[in-house]
Design an enzyme around this catalytic site. Sequence first.
Site, PDB file in Angstrom:
ATOM      1  N   TYR A 170     -34.256  17.343 -25.213  1.00  0.00           N
ATOM      2  CA  TYR A 170     -34.590  18.353 -26.253  1.00  0.00           C
ATOM      3  C   TYR A 170     -35.348  19.566 -25.577  1.00  0.00           C
ATOM      4  O   TYR A 170     -35.871  19.404 -24.392  1.00  0.00           O
ATOM      5  CB  TYR A 170     -35.595  18.045 -27.263  1.00  0.00           C
ATOM      6  CG  TYR A 170     -35.106  16.599 -27.908  1.00  0.00           C
ATOM      7  CD1 TYR A 170     -33.901  16.643 -28.868  1.00  0.00           C
ATOM      8  CD2 TYR A 170     -35.561  15.377 -27.586  1.00  0.00           C
ATOM      9  CE1 TYR A 170     -33.289  15.523 -29.580  1.00  0.00           C
ATOM     10  CE2 TYR A 170     -35.104  14.280 -28.322  1.00  0.00           C
ATOM     11  CZ  TYR A 170     -34.054  14.381 -29.100  1.00  0.00           C
ATOM     12  OH  TYR A 170     -33.527  13.340 -29.917  1.00  0.00           O
ATOM     13  N   CYS A 182     -45.598  -4.105 -20.924  1.00  0.00           N
ATOM     14  CA  CYS A 182     -45.812  -4.091 -22.195  1.00  0.00           C
ATOM     15  C   CYS A 182     -46.775  -5.485 -22.265  1.00  0.00           C
ATOM     16  O   CYS A 182     -46.515  -6.122 -21.658  1.00  0.00           O
ATOM     17  CB  CYS A 182     -44.518  -4.363 -23.040  1.00  0.00           C
ATOM     18  SG  CYS A 182     -43.372  -2.773 -22.920  1.00  0.00           S
ATOM     19  N   ARG A 191     -35.425  -0.133 -24.173  1.00  0.00           N
ATOM     20  CA  ARG A 191     -35.512  -0.006 -22.793  1.00  0.00           C
ATOM     21  C   ARG A 191     -35.571  -1.264 -22.105  1.00  0.00           C
ATOM     22  O   ARG A 191     -36.330  -1.540 -21.158  1.00  0.00           O
ATOM     23  CB  ARG A 191     -36.759   0.820 -22.439  1.00  0.00           C
ATOM     24  CG  ARG A 191     -36.339   2.108 -23.166  1.00  0.00           C
ATOM     25  CD  ARG A 191     -37.332   3.332 -22.470  1.00  0.00           C
ATOM     26  NE  ARG A 191     -37.345   4.273 -23.146  1.00  0.00           N
ATOM     27  CZ  ARG A 191     -37.930   4.756 -24.286  1.00  0.00           C
ATOM     28  NH1 ARG A 191     -39.201   4.348 -24.419  1.00  0.00           N
ATOM     29  NH2 ARG A 191     -37.471   5.779 -25.109  1.00  0.00           N
ATOM     30  N   ASP A 389     -30.628   6.984 -33.639  1.00  0.00           N
ATOM     31  CA  ASP A 389     -30.355   7.682 -32.449  1.00  0.00           C
ATOM     32  C   ASP A 389     -29.014   7.658 -31.890  1.00  0.00           C
ATOM     33  O   ASP A 389     -28.686   6.513 -31.532  1.00  0.00           O
ATOM     34  CB  ASP A 389     -31.522   7.003 -31.538  1.00  0.00           C
ATOM     35  CG  ASP A 389     -32.371   8.035 -30.555  1.00  0.00           C
ATOM     36  OD1 ASP A 389     -31.795   8.915 -30.284  1.00  0.00           O
ATOM     37  OD2 ASP A 389     -33.491   7.489 -30.317  1.00  0.00           O
TER      38      ASP A 389
END
Length: 445
Positions: A170, A182, A191, A389
């Site tokens: 963007y 994580c 991902r 998305d």
Amino acid sequence: MSLQIARGREAKPPLRSVRSESDARPQLKEAKAETTKVVAVPPPAKKTALRFPVNPATRAFYKKFYPGTSTVEWNDWRWQMRTRIRTLDELARIFRLSEDEYAAVAKHKGSLPVGITPYYASLMDLKDPTEPLRRTHITTGGEYIRTPGEDNDPLGEDHDTVAPGIVHRYPDRVLFLTTGTCSTYCRYCTRARVVGNPGGEYNFSLKQWEQALAYLEGHTEVRDVLLSGGDPLTIGDDKLDWLLGRLRAIKHIEFLRIGTKIPMVLPQRITKNLVSILKKYHPLWMSIHVTHPNELTAETTESTARLADAGIPLGSQTVLMKGINDDVAVMRPLMQGLLRRRVRPYYLYQCDPISGSAHFRTTVEKGLEIIEGLRGHTTGYATPIFAVDAPGGGGKIQVAPDFIVGRDGDDLLLKNFEGGVYRYPDPGGKLGADKQQPARKAAAE
Ligand code: SF4
């Protein structure tokens, strides 16, 4: 912080293994701090207020599966990280695994390994493989089935990567992938290719951070940085402080955001020390990844309260998943529960078509049905934006129910949340003219 000072600090970068006393033993530290203030205050009430809660079901779980573990250890986020359930043996010790789960976990190789904090495991059903939180974290055979339209990088992030970890799609904002770690690994992760020590370009070393920071310093059009990963809150306090400081030192960056699942899966990570670091870098916002009302426990009430009390605006993002949360009866209490915790429902995402995700994906109509079931039926703040998305790098596209039913001359015809049609005087407007006109009598006079 000037670049020079920052580079000076680079000579002694904070190590991932740095273990601050405050992080390692939050309860002890809080209790200690309390002791110093004790002079005029009766200790018992204050101590209770500072203690991190443990809900009764979780306490029973850890007494059974981690006997001998003290509450202090249990509430130590580093203990939770170290003790994550990562092997088939460990899973089988705690869960009654189905044949499908057993075979799928045994077969797994590469990135997105199994990883579940003991705390998050305590929220799952140990016998039922269809339980929502368990389904999103224990591998099943569905992950090995490929269907048309799926891709390892469905959003084309690698294509828009302009520096290590920097996705610049963007005009005025970037995504900064800071880590591949994580605390828990979600089986539907967009991902999946990046997280869980995949190696190669996804090592996220300090050297890579420096290259990313150099890109940001050179691009004055970037005013908004979203830190993601992996989960940025798995980074140790010192390193995170350093990174946020470096970002804040870049004058044209106005706005920092952290995307994280930690407040829901490892709420003990939200220590007083972490919060005191984060609040130095306002305006800093946080997008919390939430999945299901079963995540709304006393612990997550505490983690979100600590963040909100630090003045960090909290938003949520939820992935819509088949059989997990694709039901208004699940989504409404989730959104309402978030509002009660001062988390504004922000995005509901259609599940991205990552490889092996067909068993999680539901139709876009289902998402619209859920938004229609929320809009008008509960507090407006409890209705998130529903978005797809776009695969291939198209970015987020909002999909919303259409409440415009047509036009009758100068009147725009609108449908309310109960299906009633109402007129709005809109002389000169053209909206709705291309729609089939409902019977005149259908529109309220
Ligand atoms: S916490 Fe986020 S980045 Fe990590 S596995 Fe889950 S969805 Fe992926």
